[in-house]
Design a protein around this motif. Structure first.
Motif, PDB file in Angstrom:
ATOM      1  N   MET A   1      45.021 -30.092  -1.106  1.00 46.77           N
ATOM      2  CA  MET A   1      44.651 -29.120  -2.132  1.00 46.77           C
ATOM      3  C   MET A   1      43.542 -29.665  -3.037  1.00 46.77           C
ATOM      4  SD  MET A   1      48.226 -27.268  -3.242  1.00 46.77           S
ATOM      5  CE  MET A   1      49.206 -28.747  -3.488  1.00 46.77           C
ATOM      6  N   LEU A   2      43.578 -30.955  -3.318  1.00 45.16           N
ATOM      7  CA  LEU A   2      42.591 -31.565  -4.208  1.00 45.16           C
ATOM      8  C   LEU A   2      41.286 -31.899  -3.501  1.00 45.16           C
ATOM      9  CD1 LEU A   2      44.968 -33.955  -6.173  1.00 45.16           C
ATOM     10  CD2 LEU A   2      43.795 -31.940  -7.095  1.00 45.16           C
ATOM     11  N   GLY A   3      41.274 -31.796  -2.179  1.00 41.81           N
ATOM     12  CA  GLY A   3      40.072 -32.146  -1.437  1.00 41.81           C
ATOM     13  C   GLY A   3      39.932 -33.637  -1.189  1.00 41.81           C
ATOM     14  N   ASP A   4      41.017 -34.413  -1.351  1.00 37.93           N
ATOM     15  CA  ASP A   4      40.967 -35.850  -1.093  1.00 37.93           C
ATOM     16  C   ASP A   4      40.960 -36.164   0.393  1.00 37.93           C
ATOM     17  OD1 ASP A   4      41.013 -36.204  -3.793  1.00 37.93           O
ATOM     18  OD2 ASP A   4      43.084 -36.919  -3.905  1.00 37.93           O
TER      19      ASP A   4
ATOM     20  N   PHE B   1      39.203 -22.986  -8.475  1.00 38.71           N
ATOM     21  CA  PHE B   1      39.408 -21.903  -7.517  1.00 38.71           C
ATOM     22  C   PHE B   1      39.589 -22.455  -6.104  1.00 38.71           C
ATOM     23  CE2 PHE B   1      37.744 -18.669  -4.541  1.00 38.71           C
ATOM     24  CZ  PHE B   1      38.647 -17.647  -4.804  1.00 38.71           C
ATOM     25  N   ALA B   2      38.778 -23.452  -5.735  1.00 38.53           N
ATOM     26  CA  ALA B   2      38.898 -24.039  -4.399  1.00 38.53           C
ATOM     27  C   ALA B   2      40.264 -24.687  -4.207  1.00 38.53           C
ATOM     28  CB  ALA B   2      37.785 -25.060  -4.183  1.00 38.53           C
ATOM     29  N   THR B   3      40.752 -25.374  -5.234  1.00 40.22           N
ATOM     30  CA  THR B   3      42.085 -25.986  -5.154  1.00 40.22           C
ATOM     31  C   THR B   3      43.155 -24.921  -4.982  1.00 40.22           C
ATOM     32  OG1 THR B   3      41.359 -27.807  -6.575  1.00 40.22           O
ATOM     33  CG2 THR B   3      43.734 -27.464  -6.374  1.00 40.22           C
ATOM     34  N   PHE B   4      43.049 -23.855  -5.764  1.00 40.17           N
ATOM     35  CA  PHE B   4      44.016 -22.757  -5.697  1.00 40.17           C
ATOM     36  C   PHE B   4      44.020 -22.108  -4.316  1.00 40.17           C
ATOM     37  CE2 PHE B   4      44.944 -18.187  -6.370  1.00 40.17           C
ATOM     38  CZ  PHE B   4      46.218 -18.289  -6.895  1.00 40.17           C
ATOM     39  N   LYS B   5      42.846 -21.866  -3.770  1.00 38.68           N
ATOM     40  CA  LYS B   5      42.764 -21.222  -2.458  1.00 38.68           C
ATOM     41  C   LYS B   5      43.306 -22.127  -1.360  1.00 38.68           C
ATOM     42  CE  LYS B   5      39.559 -18.367   0.207  1.00 38.68           C
ATOM     43  NZ  LYS B   5      38.158 -17.865   0.290  1.00 38.68           N
ATOM     44  N   ARG B   6      43.023 -23.432  -1.471  1.00 38.09           N
ATOM     45  CA  ARG B   6      43.559 -24.359  -0.461  1.00 38.09           C
ATOM     46  C   ARG B   6      45.086 -24.397  -0.501  1.00 38.09           C
ATOM     47  NH1 ARG B   6      38.786 -27.639  -1.528  1.00 38.09           N
ATOM     48  NH2 ARG B   6      39.899 -28.732  -3.196  1.00 38.09           N
ATOM     49  N   LYS B   7      45.663 -24.175  -1.687  1.00 37.24           N
ATOM     50  CA  LYS B   7      47.128 -24.114  -1.763  1.00 37.24           C
ATOM     51  C   LYS B   7      47.667 -23.033  -0.847  1.00 37.24           C
ATOM     52  CE  LYS B   7      49.531 -21.985  -5.087  1.00 37.24           C
ATOM     53  NZ  LYS B   7      50.345 -21.682  -6.295  1.00 37.24           N
ATOM     54  N   TRP B   8      47.042 -21.862  -0.860  1.00 36.79           N
ATOM     55  CA  TRP B   8      47.527 -20.758  -0.031  1.00 36.79           C
ATOM     56  C   TRP B   8      47.272 -21.008   1.444  1.00 36.79           C
ATOM     57  CZ3 TRP B   8      50.765 -17.058  -1.468  1.00 36.79           C
ATOM     58  CH2 TRP B   8      51.015 -16.954  -2.842  1.00 36.79           C
ATOM     59  N   HIS B   9      46.121 -21.572   1.762  1.00 36.13           N
ATOM     60  CA  HIS B   9      45.877 -21.918   3.162  1.00 36.13           C
ATOM     61  C   HIS B   9      46.890 -22.944   3.649  1.00 36.13           C
ATOM     62  CE1 HIS B   9      42.462 -19.571   4.264  1.00 36.13           C
ATOM     63  NE2 HIS B   9      41.724 -20.005   3.268  1.00 36.13           N
ATOM     64  N   TYR B  10      47.226 -23.885   2.795  1.00 32.09           N
ATOM     65  CA  TYR B  10      48.203 -24.888   3.178  1.00 32.09           C
ATOM     66  C   TYR B  10      49.549 -24.226   3.442  1.00 32.09           C
ATOM     67  CZ  TYR B  10      50.374 -29.451   3.552  1.00 32.09           C
ATOM     68  OH  TYR B  10      51.032 -30.554   4.053  1.00 32.09           O
ATOM     69  N   LEU B  11      49.957 -23.305   2.575  1.00 33.63           N
ATOM     70  CA  LEU B  11      51.213 -22.594   2.787  1.00 33.63           C
ATOM     71  C   LEU B  11      51.233 -21.904   4.142  1.00 33.63           C
ATOM     72  CD1 LEU B  11      53.910 -21.207   1.946  1.00 33.63           C
ATOM     73  CD2 LEU B  11      52.494 -19.392   0.951  1.00 33.63           C
TER      74      LEU B  11
END
Length: 468
Positions: free
Chosen positions: A105-108, A426-436
């Motif tokens: 989510m953080l892009g690490d 916003f990118a972190t938030f969107k990655r959360k949903w993709h991860y789900l």
């Protein structure tokens, strides 16, 4: 979740195999406690991977070089992780798959295929968990203080805390759900190409709408409702099932929700459909249903709400269903994401789902629900049918992902989440949903999670002869 197999995939240049340079992090000229801890976490994780990955192939690239694990074969699950921030190693060592979700989510970490990474974990789970657990047990007490010092109050941790605490807006769900706004597993038929139709033939614009309407009607037919019947629903969502029950089946519906926002939008949609006289949306906890509900309903339905009930309340839940249903010719239909019996436990440790999506949620098992229904009703419920819809969930999640990518923009949700004006947030938030979507999709496809629909009738009621 644009499909967890396409827009999530990141193509990296083919790496050349580079020698491991573990000494560089520990060189005297650059030594620091943090660098030492990074090196320690990194070497601990890499030592696990040496023996744990027996299925598929993993490539890891970071500032120290490129390493390969498992056996590459043409067509195998080949995953490439590119580590962009060495905090990744802390998160994995001390939080396992939860740490991986945070790093993503953080892009690490960049992942060539998020679904492939999930599959790789599940396919090698026993070796990964056994070895990693042993390693963590040995080092966690030594390194946890450093972990908290390095990560506990950073900007990154603040971002994670923020996305975990966001309330979920109606606009967000409008962006990826079907027009019925059913936040649950759809049912796919050959009309849409089955559960792999989007992969084999490509998705069509109205596939999700058709599959979700099929699911609603399947639940209502299982509930054996007829014109004039009164239905009780726990978990309104945005009114999709209640509207169809009133409009197409001629029923009256009392539906319960704890969300003010869901109630508001559900009532708007009910009014637009001209069904205000037949549907009542109650802002009410299921444990507080009124005395006048006693033996008042012909049918009870609940679609993917039981995940939020908790093990210790299953008996009370079904006791109230028994209380509300008529003593004869009454049916209850519940659906829930579930654990297979071998994985079910009353205690479920914090993971990505329970920390960032549904705090305090608990997946039941089908057996736990059937046992609770029998006990709570004192034998007045008979199991009429049990169905496992897990095979239908991965495509549902892929469809949600495509719509999320196509429709979700900061402008849609900044009213609810002002912080998301920041492109990084916003990118972190969107990655959360993709991860789900990828996390759950892999779980359902590998049998790690199941999805059951269970139908109960009253004792001595005539079994159904319905044929959908």
């Amino acid at each position: 979740m644009s499909s967890p197999q396409s827009p999530i995939c990141v193509q990296f240049p083919s790496p050349s195999k580079t020698a491991l340079k573990s000494s560089s992090l520990l060189s005297l000229s650059t030594f620091s406690p943090r660098l030492w801890a990074v090196s320690f976490a990194r070497s601990s994780i890499l030592s696990v991977l040496e023996n744990a990955i027996t299925v598929g192939h993993l490539t890891i690239s970071d500032s120290e070089g490129t390493l390969y694990y498992g056996n590459y074969r043409k067509g195998c699950n080949d995953v490439h992780l590119k580590i962009t921030n060495d905090n990744f190693w802390f998160r994995i060592l001390l939080s396992g798959d939860l740490g991986f979700s945070e790093a993503y989510m953080l892009g690490d970490v960049q992942v060539s295929s998020l679904k492939g990474a999930m599959d790789l974990w599940l396919e090698n789970q026993s070796g990964m968990e056994e070895t990693l657990s042993s390693t963590v047990a040995k080092v966690s007490s030594a390194i946890s203080g450093l972990y908290n010092s390095f990560l506990g109050q950073t900007h990154s941790q603040a971002r994670l805390n923020a996305i975990a605490s966001y309330d979920q807006s109606n606009e967000l769900f409008k962006a990826f759900l079907s027009k019925e706004m059913m936040y649950s597993c759809a049912l796919w038929s050959e009309t849409e190409g089955g559960v792999r139709g989007d992969l084999d033939m490509g998705p069509s614009p109205d596939d999700l709408e058709a599959a979700q309407l099929r699911k609603i009607r399947h639940v209502l037919r299982a509930a054996r409702v007829r014109p004039g019947h009164r239905i009780l629903e726990f978990g309104s969502g945005w009114g999709g099932l209640a509207i169809e029950a009133a409009r197409s089946f001629g029923c009256e519906v009392d539906t319960l929700t704890l969300s003010i926002e869901q109630k508001r939008l559900a009532e708007e949609r009910i009014k637009e459909a001209g069904l205000e006289s037949r549907i009542r949306v109650h802002l009410l906890d299921y444990r507080e249903i009124p005395a006048e509900f006693e033996k008042a309903f012909d049918a009870f339905v609940s679609v993917e709400m039981l995940e939020h009930v908790g093990t210790k309340y299953y008996n009370l839940y079904f006791k109230l269903v028994d209380f509300a249903l008529k003593s004869k010719n009454a049916t209850a239909v519940v659906t829930a994401s579930t654990f297979p019996e071998s994985r079910f436990s009353g205690y479920q440790a914090e993971d990505f789902m329970r920390k960032y999506m549904w705090p305090n949620s608990c997946l039941p098992s089908a057996t736990a629900l059937i046992t609770a229904a029998h006990t709570a009703s004192q034998g007045r419920f008979t199991v009429e049918g049990v169905e496992n819809h897990a095979a239908h969930y991965p495509r549902t999640l892929r469809e949600w992902g495509r719509r999320l990518d196509a429709n979700l923009t900061p402008d849609l949700i900044v009213k609810d989440y002002p912080a998301l004006r920041d492109p990084i947030e916003f990118a972190t938030f969107k990655r959360k949903w993709h991860y789900l979507f990828a996390y759950a999709g892999a779980g359902f496809s590998k049998g790690y999670i199941t999805c059951h629909m269970i139908t109960f009738i009253r004792e001595n009621d005539t079994p159904s002869l319905r044929c959908d």
